[in-house]
Scaffold this motif. Structure first.
Motif, PDB file in Angstrom:
ATOM      1  N   ALA A 119      81.683 -35.906  49.101  1.00 15.07           N
ATOM      2  CA  ALA A 119      82.067 -35.335  50.405  1.00 15.07           C
ATOM      3  C   ALA A 119      80.816 -33.709  49.918  1.00 15.07           C
ATOM      4  CB  ALA A 119      84.034 -35.611  49.914  1.00 15.07           C
ATOM      5  N   ILE A 120      81.352 -33.389  51.307  1.00 12.21           N
ATOM      6  CA  ILE A 120      81.049 -31.709  50.938  1.00 12.21           C
ATOM      7  C   ILE A 120      81.926 -30.456  50.630  1.00 12.21           C
ATOM      8  CG2 ILE A 120      79.726 -30.041  52.069  1.00 12.21           C
ATOM      9  CD1 ILE A 120      78.163 -31.718  53.003  1.00 12.21           C
ATOM     10  N   THR A 121      82.472 -29.897  49.399  1.00 13.32           N
ATOM     11  CA  THR A 121      83.398 -28.685  49.345  1.00 13.32           C
ATOM     12  C   THR A 121      83.341 -27.448  49.637  1.00 13.32           C
ATOM     13  OG1 THR A 121      82.740 -29.283  47.199  1.00 13.32           O
ATOM     14  CG2 THR A 121      83.768 -30.692  47.932  1.00 13.32           C
ATOM     15  N   THR A 176      82.101 -25.157  48.229  1.00 17.93           N
ATOM     16  CA  THR A 176      81.379 -23.408  48.779  1.00 17.93           C
ATOM     17  C   THR A 176      80.197 -23.899  49.223  1.00 17.93           C
ATOM     18  OG1 THR A 176      80.153 -25.225  46.590  1.00 17.93           O
ATOM     19  CG2 THR A 176      81.060 -23.327  45.827  1.00 17.93           C
ATOM     20  N   CYS A 177      79.924 -24.802  49.944  1.00 14.56           N
ATOM     21  CA  CYS A 177      78.804 -25.386  50.656  1.00 14.56           C
ATOM     22  C   CYS A 177      78.089 -23.850  51.668  1.00 14.56           C
ATOM     23  CB  CYS A 177      79.513 -26.277  51.802  1.00 14.56           C
ATOM     24  SG  CYS A 177      77.643 -26.898  53.367  1.00 14.56           S
ATOM     25  N   CYS A 178      77.058 -23.174  51.410  1.00 13.29           N
ATOM     26  CA  CYS A 178      77.004 -22.045  52.497  1.00 13.29           C
ATOM     27  C   CYS A 178      76.103 -22.560  53.793  1.00 13.29           C
ATOM     28  CB  CYS A 178      75.787 -21.282  51.762  1.00 13.29           C
ATOM     29  SG  CYS A 178      74.845 -21.663  50.860  1.00 13.29           S
ATOM     30  N   SER A 179      76.153 -23.821  54.066  1.00 12.54           N
ATOM     31  CA  SER A 179      75.438 -24.778  55.230  1.00 12.54           C
ATOM     32  C   SER A 179      73.508 -24.672  55.361  1.00 12.54           C
ATOM     33  CB  SER A 179      76.088 -23.346  56.739  1.00 12.54           C
ATOM     34  OG  SER A 179      77.214 -23.967  56.758  1.00 12.54           O
ATOM     35  N   ASP A 180      72.679 -24.853  54.098  1.00 10.71           N
ATOM     36  CA  ASP A 180      71.818 -24.010  54.004  1.00 10.71           C
ATOM     37  C   ASP A 180      70.712 -25.658  54.167  1.00 10.71           C
ATOM     38  OD1 ASP A 180      71.851 -25.492  51.423  1.00 10.71           O
ATOM     39  OD2 ASP A 180      70.282 -24.942  50.393  1.00 10.71           O
ATOM     40  N   ALA A 181      71.864 -26.290  54.421  1.00  4.95           N
ATOM     41  CA  ALA A 181      71.520 -27.816  55.400  1.00  4.95           C
ATOM     42  C   ALA A 181      70.147 -28.346  54.569  1.00  4.95           C
ATOM     43  CB  ALA A 181      70.531 -27.713  56.581  1.00  4.95           C
ATOM     44  N   THR A 182      70.251 -28.290  53.270  1.00  5.70           N
ATOM     45  CA  THR A 182      69.471 -28.959  52.040  1.00  5.70           C
ATOM     46  C   THR A 182      69.567 -29.959  52.387  1.00  5.70           C
ATOM     47  OG1 THR A 182      68.736 -26.445  50.525  1.00  5.70           O
ATOM     48  CG2 THR A 182      67.627 -28.680  49.442  1.00  5.70           C
ATOM     49  N   CYS A 183      70.735 -30.897  51.879  1.00  9.18           N
ATOM     50  CA  CYS A 183      70.714 -32.082  51.648  1.00  9.18           C
ATOM     51  C   CYS A 183      70.555 -32.740  52.896  1.00  9.18           C
ATOM     52  CB  CYS A 183      72.640 -31.764  51.579  1.00  9.18           C
ATOM     53  SG  CYS A 183      73.371 -30.971  52.808  1.00  9.18           S
ATOM     54  N   VAL A 184      70.454 -31.634  54.063  1.00 16.03           N
ATOM     55  CA  VAL A 184      70.349 -33.281  55.472  1.00 16.03           C
ATOM     56  C   VAL A 184      69.201 -33.493  55.071  1.00 16.03           C
ATOM     57  CG1 VAL A 184      69.914 -32.545  57.658  1.00 16.03           C
ATOM     58  CG2 VAL A 184      71.953 -31.564  56.832  1.00 16.03           C
ATOM     59  N   ALA A 206      70.372 -32.391  45.214  1.00 16.19           N
ATOM     60  CA  ALA A 206      69.315 -31.612  45.419  1.00 16.19           C
ATOM     61  C   ALA A 206      70.220 -30.238  46.147  1.00 16.19           C
ATOM     62  CB  ALA A 206      68.730 -31.450  47.365  1.00 16.19           C
ATOM     63  N   CYS A 207      71.261 -30.150  46.690  1.00 13.92           N
ATOM     64  CA  CYS A 207      72.542 -28.624  46.548  1.00 13.92           C
ATOM     65  C   CYS A 207      72.170 -28.186  45.802  1.00 13.92           C
ATOM     66  CB  CYS A 207      73.758 -29.483  47.078  1.00 13.92           C
ATOM     67  SG  CYS A 207      75.464 -27.983  47.411  1.00 13.92           S
ATOM     68  N   PRO A 208      72.471 -26.590  46.252  1.00 12.37           N
ATOM     69  CA  PRO A 208      71.284 -25.828  45.469  1.00 12.37           C
ATOM     70  C   PRO A 208      72.747 -24.565  45.062  1.00 12.37           C
ATOM     71  CG  PRO A 208      71.254 -24.556  48.013  1.00 12.37           C
ATOM     72  CD  PRO A 208      71.804 -26.003  47.590  1.00 12.37           C
ATOM     73  N   VAL A 209      74.619 -25.466  45.202  1.00  8.49           N
ATOM     74  CA  VAL A 209      75.315 -24.913  45.281  1.00  8.49           C
ATOM     75  C   VAL A 209      76.616 -25.672  44.231  1.00  8.49           C
ATOM     76  CG1 VAL A 209      75.346 -22.669  46.274  1.00  8.49           C
ATOM     77  CG2 VAL A 209      75.657 -24.514  47.654  1.00  8.49           C
ATOM     78  N   ASP A 210      76.169 -26.559  44.347  1.00  9.69           N
ATOM     79  CA  ASP A 210      77.269 -27.930  43.921  1.00  9.69           C
ATOM     80  C   ASP A 210      78.113 -28.076  43.880  1.00  9.69           C
ATOM     81  OD1 ASP A 210      75.762 -28.353  41.603  1.00  9.69           O
ATOM     82  OD2 ASP A 210      76.847 -26.713  39.793  1.00  9.69           O
ATOM     83  N   ALA A 211      78.166 -28.094  46.312  1.00 10.59           N
ATOM     84  CA  ALA A 211      78.655 -28.788  46.857  1.00 10.59           C
ATOM     85  C   ALA A 211      79.532 -29.754  46.526  1.00 10.59           C
ATOM     86  CB  ALA A 211      79.225 -27.486  48.544  1.00 10.59           C
ATOM     87  N   ILE A 212      78.240 -31.023  46.924  1.00  7.02           N
ATOM     88  CA  ILE A 212      78.791 -32.346  46.639  1.00  7.02           C
ATOM     89  C   ILE A 212      79.353 -32.949  46.024  1.00  7.02           C
ATOM     90  CG2 ILE A 212      77.601 -33.883  47.539  1.00  7.02           C
ATOM     91  CD1 ILE A 212      75.896 -32.932  49.377  1.00  7.02           C
TER      92      ILE A 212
HETATM   93  S1  SF4 Z   1      73.136 -28.442  50.280  1.00  6.67           S
HETATM   94 FE1  SF4 Z   1      74.895 -27.997  49.794  1.00  6.67          FE
HETATM   95  S2  SF4 Z   1      75.485 -25.407  50.998  1.00  6.67           S
HETATM   96 FE2  SF4 Z   1      73.446 -26.393  51.516  1.00  6.67          FE
HETATM   97  S3  SF4 Z   1      74.327 -27.552  53.468  1.00  6.67           S
HETATM   98 FE3  SF4 Z   1      74.423 -29.722  52.031  1.00  6.67          FE
HETATM   99  S4  SF4 Z   1      76.902 -28.835  50.672  1.00  6.67           S
HETATM  100 FE4  SF4 Z   1      75.790 -26.946  52.023  1.00  6.67          FE
END
Ligand code: SF4
Ligand SMILES: Cc1cc2nc3c(=O)[nH]c(=O)nc-3n(C[C@H](O)[C@H](O)[C@H](O)COP(=O)(O)OP(=O)(O)OC[C@H]3O[C@@H](n4cnc5c(N)ncnc54)[C@H](O)[C@@H]3O)c2cc1C
Ligand SMILES: NC(=O)c1ccc[n+]([C@@H]2O[C@H](COP(=O)([O-])OP(=O)(O)OC[C@H]3O[C@@H](n4cnc5c(N)ncnc54)[C@H](OP(=O)(O)O)[C@@H]3O)[C@@H](O)[C@H]2O)c1
Ligand code: SF4
Length: 506
Positions: A4-6, A8-16, A55-61
């Motif tokens: 799950a995404i939590t 601190t997600c900053c919506s940079d879409a790296t995870c996508v 991959a998440c740069p802000v440890d949101a997942i």
């Molecule tokens: S990689 Fe992390 S910060 Fe970026 S969109 Fe996905 S969950 Fe959010």
């Protein structure tokens, strides 16, 4: 189980781009991406591979089963996104849901045999760093990275609140490009104001990308807003982050009540830092002078003033949710206008106002000082616009008005958190009404070879990740112009620019 995404997600879409089953949405290609506060993982499709978390740069997942405390709510928030109208399957689904991949898009047009471009990037905040990263990873470009400050990072370094260490980690993923072999880093060098000029930069580079942000705090336009004690909230956060332009003794915090005007995320950051137990800030990157100042400070109550209702607040749900879990801090909604309670009670689960359900509501008597019961509190006062900052030598109170009448809220400090705007740069056009540089997909109007990215391009809105898609567009325009021969040829060498930068730098 699923991930799950939590918060601190900053919506940079790296995870996508790393998810093997395309179960993270909205993607940058989907319409909802422009308005989303965070991305969401579809628990029915997630195959638990963990690639997104790496991959998440802000440890949101995190794996759902590892969520604790306030983070547990994010299992439901992620799942609920896929139960919304756009995603609800016609029939109940038992097995995995298959999400369609969009059509592939190729926005890089530079021919493989193209020589290395010399590009200057002005500003080392997220926008400048995403642009530099894009150029370094996808082209053989040589990049001159310039910042007026002696430390790189822009608002990731000096804006993101020190008690958001995961978000600060985004800076680490940018920092590795500062020492890239094709990067020349010029810190302490200002463009304009006695440093280098836009013409000098253009003369020594094939292209210049301006990523200078929106450094000016918006004003309230009410009498008294310049009284001592009335300052920008971003200056308070910069003080907490040890910004070199903010003096260590800039804040005294001797009053028991602070009013924060505006209810965006900067307002919540300032309110949270003011009422947090200083012991919980120790060990974060907070500046030593700020920690000492908060320890000495007398603040017991912060009033967050929103001119609209709770359903229209500018803060994001994850930031408001986090306040509900702040230890030793009570939340209160000022019940001065029946429309506030009605908006909260009538809010659907996915609406922002619903987060305030269960928060105590009470009509506050502003003639009394804040409660002295050992706890601190944040009071949300909605549907109230500031009309005047009152006081003699310094701030004494804020007069507010709204449909339900007026009130005078006594306070010793007023923090303006009503947004930011860009400032003009010599040699570039500037739109006073938006506080941005006029541009077409990042190309500066009337100035071939000059580009903008980030807040100076779009205005001061959007978190760190929003600058990634923005940088992709700007770099795409630049490469398109390079391939079509539309870039003016530089007249000066890289070496002569280095000499110039050494002479003009601080
Ligand atoms: S990689 Fe992390 S910060 Fe970026 S969109 Fe996905 S969950 Fe959010
Ligand atoms: C107080 C605050 C807290 C925030 N916290 C978060 C958060 O927790 N999470 C989140 O997702 N988003 C957060 N944001 C939003 C995020 O910081 C922005 O989206 C982002 O920083 C904008 O990037 P930028 O590169 O356009 O501007 P900036 O980050 O401001 O970078 C601009 C850079 O340009 C440099 N510069 C400016 N003028 C010149 C010049 N003339 N010459 C040379 N250099 C120059 C500046 O020194 C600076 O380093 C926050 C914003 C603020 C104001
Ligand atoms: N943790 C995070 O993710 C984080 C942290 C900080 C910042 N950010 C991002 O950075 C961006 C900027 O944030 P921000 O908080 O500076 O700006 P913002 O989100 O634009 O919020 C500005 C607030 O000021 C109010 N306002 C504007 N003019 C006003 C006036 N004259 N009187 C009273 N209220 C006024 C606005 O109200 P109206 O809505 O009525 O106009 C709004 O509530 C946002 O995208 C934000 O999400 C993210
Ligand atoms: S854990 Fe794997 S499958 Fe699940 S969302 Fe992350 S990348 Fe996709």
């Amino acid at each position: 189980m699923a991930f799950a995404i939590t918060q601190t997600c900053c919506s940079d879409a790296t995870c996508v781009s790393v998810c093997p089953v395309n179960c993270i949405h909205p993607t940058p290609e989907e319409r909802a991406f422009g308005n989303t506060e965070m991305l969401h993982i579809d628990p029915k499709s997630c195959i638990d591979c963990g690639a997104c978390a790496d991959a998440c740069p802000v440890d949101a997942i995190f794996p759902v089963e590892r969520l604790t405390g306030g983070q547990r709510e994010y299992a439901r928030i992620n799942a609920a996104y896929y139960e919304g109208e756009d995603h609800r399957p016609e029939q109940p689904v038992r097995g995995p849901v298959f999400h369609d991949w969009g059509a592939p898009s190729f926005d890089r047009v530079l021919p493989a045999d193209f020589g290395p471009l010399r590009v200057a990037v002005v500003g080392t905040g997220p926008a400048g760093m995403y642009a530099a990263r894009d150029l370094l990873l996808h082209t053989p470009a040589e990049v001159t990275l310039i910042d007026r400050l002696p430390v790189a990072g822009g608002l990731v370094r000096y804006g993101v609140a020190p008690d958001h260490p995961s978000t600060k980690k985004a800076g680490e993923s940018f920092a590795r490009f500062l020492t890239h072999p094709r990067v020349r880093l010029c810190l302490g060098l200002e463009v304009g104001d006695g440093g280098v000029t836009a013409d000098e930069l253009a003369a020594h580079h094939d292209a210049v990308i301006y990523a200078v942000g929106a450094p000016e705090a918006r004003r309230l336009g009410v009498p008294g807003e310049d009284r001592p004690g009335s300052v920008a909230a971003s200056e308070f956060v910069a003080w907490c982050n040890g910004h070199p332009d903010v003096a260590p003794d800039a804040f005294e915090l001797s009053a028991d009540r602070v009013v924060v005007v505006g209810n965006g995320n900067v307002a919540l950051d300032a309110a949270r830092l003011l009422v947090s137990d200083p012991a919980t800030l120790q060990g974060t990157p907070i500046a030593a002078h700020a920690l000492a100042g908060l320890r000495r400070g007398k603040v017991r109550e912060v009033v967050v003033l929103g001119r609209r209702g709770p359903q229209h607040a500018a803060y994001t749900r994850p930031e408001l949710l986090a306040l509900k879990h702040l230890s030793g801090v009570d939340l209160l909604v000022d019940d001065h206008d029946p429309a506030v309670g009605a908006a909260i009670d009538g809010a659907a689960d996915q609406d922002k106002a619903a987060v305030l359900k269960g928060v105590r509501r009470e009509a506050v008597d502003w003639s009394l000082p804040p409660a002295a019961d050992g706890r601190r509190r944040i009071v949300f006062r909605f549907l109230s616009a500031p009309a005047e900052v009152r006081g003699e030598e310094s701030v004494r109170a804020v007069r507010v008005t709204g449909a339900a009448g007026e009130a005078e809220i006594p306070a010793g400090t007023v923090l303006r958190a009503v947004g930011h705007r860009g400032t003009p740069l010599d040699g570039l056009p500037f739109d006073e009404s938006t506080g941005t540089v006029p541009n077409d997909r990042g190309r500066v109007t009337g100035r071939p070879g000059a580009y903008v990215v980030g807040w100076i391009k779009r205005g001061a809105s959007g978190g760190i990740g929003a600058n990634r898609v923005c940088a992709t567009e700007t770099v795409g325009s630049l490469l398109d112009d390079a391939a079509s021969g539309r870039l003016p040829a530089p007249t000066g060498s890289a070496r002569s620019f280095r000499r110039l930068a050494r002479r003009r730098g601080r």
